[in-house]
Design an enzyme around this catalytic site. Structure first.
Site, PDB file in Angstrom:
ATOM      1  N   GLN A 103      10.439  -4.427   7.523  1.00 15.15           N
ATOM      2  CA  GLN A 103       9.660  -3.697   7.818  1.00 15.15           C
ATOM      3  C   GLN A 103      10.813  -2.467   7.023  1.00 15.15           C
ATOM      4  OE1 GLN A 103       6.618  -2.393   7.482  1.00 15.15           O
ATOM      5  NE2 GLN A 103       5.989  -3.482   7.179  1.00 15.15           N
ATOM      6  N   GLU A 128       7.997   3.080   8.477  1.00 14.00           N
ATOM      7  CA  GLU A 128       7.708   4.589   8.347  1.00 14.00           C
ATOM      8  C   GLU A 128       9.205   4.404   8.369  1.00 14.00           C
ATOM      9  OE1 GLU A 128       3.681   6.140   8.741  1.00 14.00           O
ATOM     10  OE2 GLU A 128       4.469   6.368   7.123  1.00 14.00           O
ATOM     11  N   LYS A 153       7.123   0.778  19.013  1.00 13.10           N
ATOM     12  CA  LYS A 153       6.677   2.055  18.496  1.00 13.10           C
ATOM     13  C   LYS A 153       6.595   2.028  17.111  1.00 13.10           C
ATOM     14  CE  LYS A 153       9.705   4.459  21.264  1.00 13.10           C
ATOM     15  NZ  LYS A 153      10.327   5.502  21.790  1.00 13.10           N
ATOM     16  N   ASN A 198       9.307  -8.613  17.027  1.00 15.01           N
ATOM     17  CA  ASN A 198       9.245 -10.117  15.970  1.00 15.01           C
ATOM     18  C   ASN A 198      10.775  -9.296  14.898  1.00 15.01           C
ATOM     19  OD1 ASN A 198       9.778 -11.998  13.225  1.00 15.01           O
ATOM     20  ND2 ASN A 198       7.388 -12.175  13.418  1.00 15.01           N
ATOM     21  N   GLY A 207       0.431  -1.489  -0.334  1.00 19.46           N
ATOM     22  CA  GLY A 207      -0.310   0.168  -0.138  1.00 19.46           C
ATOM     23  C   GLY A 207       0.693   0.956   0.058  1.00 19.46           C
ATOM     24  N   ILE A 264      10.523  -4.840  19.614  1.00 21.78           N
ATOM     25  CA  ILE A 264      11.050  -5.516  18.611  1.00 21.78           C
ATOM     26  C   ILE A 264       9.995  -6.253  18.969  1.00 21.78           C
ATOM     27  CG2 ILE A 264      12.236  -5.996  16.749  1.00 21.78           C
ATOM     28  CD1 ILE A 264      12.340  -3.388  17.072  1.00 21.78           C
TER      29      ILE A 264
HETATM   30 MO1  MOS Z   1       0.733   4.845   5.657  1.00 18.85          MO
HETATM   31  S1  MOS Z   1       2.041   5.906   4.015  1.00 18.85           S
HETATM   32  O1  MOS Z   1       0.383   6.087   6.673  1.00 18.85           O
HETATM   33  O2  MOS Z   1       0.284   3.782   4.978  1.00 18.85           O
END
Ligand code: MOS
Length: 737
Positions: free
Chosen positions: A637, A704, A700, A630, A240, A628
């Site tokens: 990520q 991103e 946390k 996993n 996404g 953390i």
């Molecule tokens: Mo993210 S840009 O909050 O899907």
């Protein structure tokens, strides 16, 4: 032996095998009997209006059932005139097939519906549209005088006197940075299958979306429907990155076709059409830094001008982190929007943060070079012990450990030579660069339901999404460990509006929000199990349940060392299942703190001395992201974020023809993204970080932070290699030659 402790372990994704074997069903794959297929026709101008549409020839193509345009939507379908989606920024939300107005090039203006996709696509070529075109403007740099604060949702910070401090500084940097528009390009294109139940006047919809409730609200708005009459499902999302936050036009179109034609309808977008809605906006930034002779930051000024559409005001937090990352008394930030002839931008992985930190962290490197101080030392000198924007302590901040561990991993001390062009490997100039990353650690309200079945299996439900983040895995881990059932007997179910409410999957908050909900519901389930055991075995059970009660291996052990298996308990109690539902919200304690994840990115680059070609042979990211859950999915990520960061630094650029607002490179051949050969060694380090304030899990969120700082680290390394400071992304070879 306890085989049910999972949190913090690198568990496999329960959905992983299904995905690689093609057994995970994505929105466009829920084939229905008697289904019809839609193909979207798009506008060829950026601004103006449609004066005529000729659909007759398209409708004559055998197999074509209908061509929908703004002129022929039947009254009987009862479309609301003022619907909107829940994530619409301020303005007039775009509504497909609404009227003759053209707002951007690529706007959907017709839907051709046929018995199969190829027929619809073929017939779409016969739709002839005449326009009255108006002048369009697509470049924020050429329209800066139109920059406005109106409806801007990123409050500027202004503390101390940045102008005065800048004027008095021993060293200053003043520079302008530009980032072009980026497109999300998830693997799975947007797709919707809509099924209209005429008898019950209800919809069942499969949609590619990062939050099913957004699609539900959108459809309810379009057709004025009750919540119970619209079910949206999205069990798997093929990436996404923000493109699936807002419901898109294919959802409207599939629902329209299904309702009018009274047959299940599927609308999928092509790769080219994936460039016809939200993107990461183009952005221009000006940064001014002032420091004293020892490298103490005296002033920070950060001004950003972002792109938005002419009908909605999309804001992101480009300057919001600037006052947080360094200790500085004089900070001035400003963020404005320039409306141009494009579709409204959309959140894209670390919206604002990735953009803003490219500029700020490049400028910090420029400052270090001017002063003649190691950029790592400069950052440590100006380390923020508190969030000076909010004047609050951090709930935790192990950024110092990130700096130290990243430096160790890349050999910063041995390898970084501040003198540009000072190192070579064969015909390559070698450069090292670094940057700081930051992202907010947010939490939203979320609900979950847990059901322990008589056969000892556990099912946990929450209407969240998994766009590849590993949500299925970590929720299964949390539930399995907390209740004491093995992971292979635990199933987590998501992506359905009929499930307990969860926020959209965005903002890196799913682990914290839904994870806390799953933890809470699992704990409450333990109490219910315990209560049932009390009732069932009054003589064997003593005392009350405590936080330390051991639930493991499909049962629990009481304080007098009695072990009770769940399967025995449910059998003896004559119950088929035990079920609980709970609601969870962020703790009050959080309000007294600032909660952020931090990172340090360090890279090595090689620049071909003759050709200017840039490679990134090594990237190290040390992350302070709390607990953390996993390490395996967490690492994925971060490396995923790194890949987009490398791609943004060196390759990505959405190009628009200024004459007609048309995206010229709306395909993966000409819109360059990083491919395998571009990605070499990636090292991810998670530093220890304890945080019992941020949420009960101490996690946390990592979706991103992995992209933030990467572009700056690379730009800084390119400077170190070549002596050339590139302030405009992407850093293509023509800019370093
Ligand atoms: Mo993210 S840009 O909050 O899907």
């Amino acid at each position: 032996m306890n085989n049910t402790t999972y949190i913090g372990k690198p568990a496999d994704r329960p959905d992983g095998r299904k995905k690689v074997q093609g057994r995970a069903t994505y929105a466009g794959e829920f084939a229905q009997e008697n289904m019809v297929y839609g193909y979207v026709v798009q506008s060829e101008i950026a601004e103006g209006e449609i004066i005529n549409m000729d659909i007759a020839r398209a409708e004559q193509v055998p197999g074509v059932l209908r061509v929908f345009t703004h002129e022929n939507i039947p009254e009987s379908v009862k479309i609301n005139s003022d619907y909107s989606d829940p994530l619409a920024p301020p303005g007039q939300p775009f509504r497909p097939l609404y009227n003759e107005k053209i707002l951007y090039n690529g706007q959907p203006i017709a839907l051709v519906v046929a018995e199969d996709f190829e027929t619809a696509r073929f017939a779409a070529g016969f739709v002839k549209t005449e326009y009255r075109a108006e002048e369009c403007s697509v470049d924020i740099r050429e329209n800066q005088e139109k920059a406005t604060h109106e409806d801007v949702d990123d409050s500027p910070e202004n503390r101390g006197d940045a102008d005065k401090a800048f004027a008095a500084a021993d060293y200053t940097v003043e520079a302008e940075y530009y980032q072009p528009r980026h497109y999300h390009n998830p693997m799975e294109p947007h797709a919707t299958i809509a099924i209209w139940d005429k008898e019950n006047e209800s919809f069942k919809i499969y949609d590619k979306i990062q939050g099913v409730r957004g699609s539900q609200a959108y459809i309810r708005g379009v057709f004025s429907m009750e919540k119970e009459k619209v079910q949206v499902l999205s069990p798997y999302v093929g990436g996404g990155f923000g493109s699936g936050l807002r419901p898109q036009y294919q959802l409207f179109m599939a629902a329209l076709a299904a309702k009018v034609l009274e047959r299940p309808a599927k609308v999928t977008l092509t790769r080219r059409q994936m460039f016809s809605f939200g993107h990461r906006p183009a952005n221009l930034q000006k940064v001014k830094l002032g420091a004293d002779k020892n490298g103490k930051l005296l002033s920070i000024e950060h001004n950003s001008v972002g792109e938005t559409s002419k009908f909605e005001k999309y804001s992101e937090s480009v300057v919001g982190f600037t006052g947080v990352i360094y200790a500085c008394e004089n900070v001035k930030t400003d963020y404005r929007l320039v409306p141009v002839s494009v579709y409204t931008p959309n959140d894209a992985r670390a919206p604002g943060g990735a953009t803003g930190m490219f500029a700020v962290e490049s400028a910090v490197d420029e400052l270090a070079h001017k002063i003649g101080i190691d950029p790592l030392e400069l950052r440590l000198k100006n380390y923020a012990e508190r969030d000076n924007n909010e004047d609050k302590p951090f709930s935790s901040k192990e950024l110092r450990a990130c700096y130290a561990q990243a430096a160790k991993a890349i050999g910063w001390k041995e390898n970084y030579n501040p003198q540009p062009r000072s190192r070579r490997e064969g015909n390559h100039l070698v450069g090292y660069g670094m940057a700081t990353g930051i992202w907010e650690a947010m939490q939203q309200k979320a609900s979950a339901r847990a059901v322990l079945h008589a056969d000892g299996t556990l099912k946990v439900y929450s209407g969240t999404a998994d766009n590849g983040a590993g949500t299925y895995a970590i929720m299964t881990q949390i539930a399995a460990e907390t209740v004491g059932v093995s992971m292979d007997k635990t199933e987590f179910i998501l992506g359905d509006t009929s499930l307990p409410k969860a926020p959209i999957q965005g903002g890196s908050w799913t682990a914290a929000s839904v994870g806390s909900a799953v933890k809470t519901v699992s704990k409450v389930l333990r109490h219910k199990i315990y209560d049932l055991a009390h009732k069932t075995y009054p003589d064997r059970m003593t005392g009350t349940i405590t936080e330390e009660a051991v639930f493991a291996d499909g049962g629990f052990t009481t304080d007098n060392d009695t072990t009770i298996k769940f399967t025995d308990l449910l059998r003896d109690a004559g119950e088929s299942q035990i079920e609980v539902t709970t609601n969870t919200e962020p703790g009050k304690e959080r309000e007294n703190y600032s909660c952020y994840a931090h990172s340090c990115v360090m890279v090595k680059v090689l620049v071909d001395a003759d050709l200017g070609m840039i490679a990134v042979p090594k990237i190290v990211t040390a992350v302070a992201g709390g607990k953390i859950l996993n390490p395996k999915t967490a690492r994925s990520q971060i490396i995923g974020g790194n890949v987009w960061g490398i791609s943004a630094a060196l390759e990505e650029e959405g190009m628009i023809d200024p004459r007609n607002g048309r995206i010229m490179n709306a395909n993966l051949a000409e819109y360059h993204v990083a491919v395998h050969a571009d990605i070499q060694e990636q090292e991810v380090i998670f530093v220890e970080e304890e945080d019992d304030i941020v949420n009960p899990l101490g996690a946390k969120g990592l979706g991103e932070i992995g992209i933030v700082g990467v572009a700056a680290a690379i730009a800084n390394a390119v400077f170190n290699a070549t002596g050339k400071r590139v302030r405009e992304l992407p850093i293509t070879l023509d800019k370093v030659l």
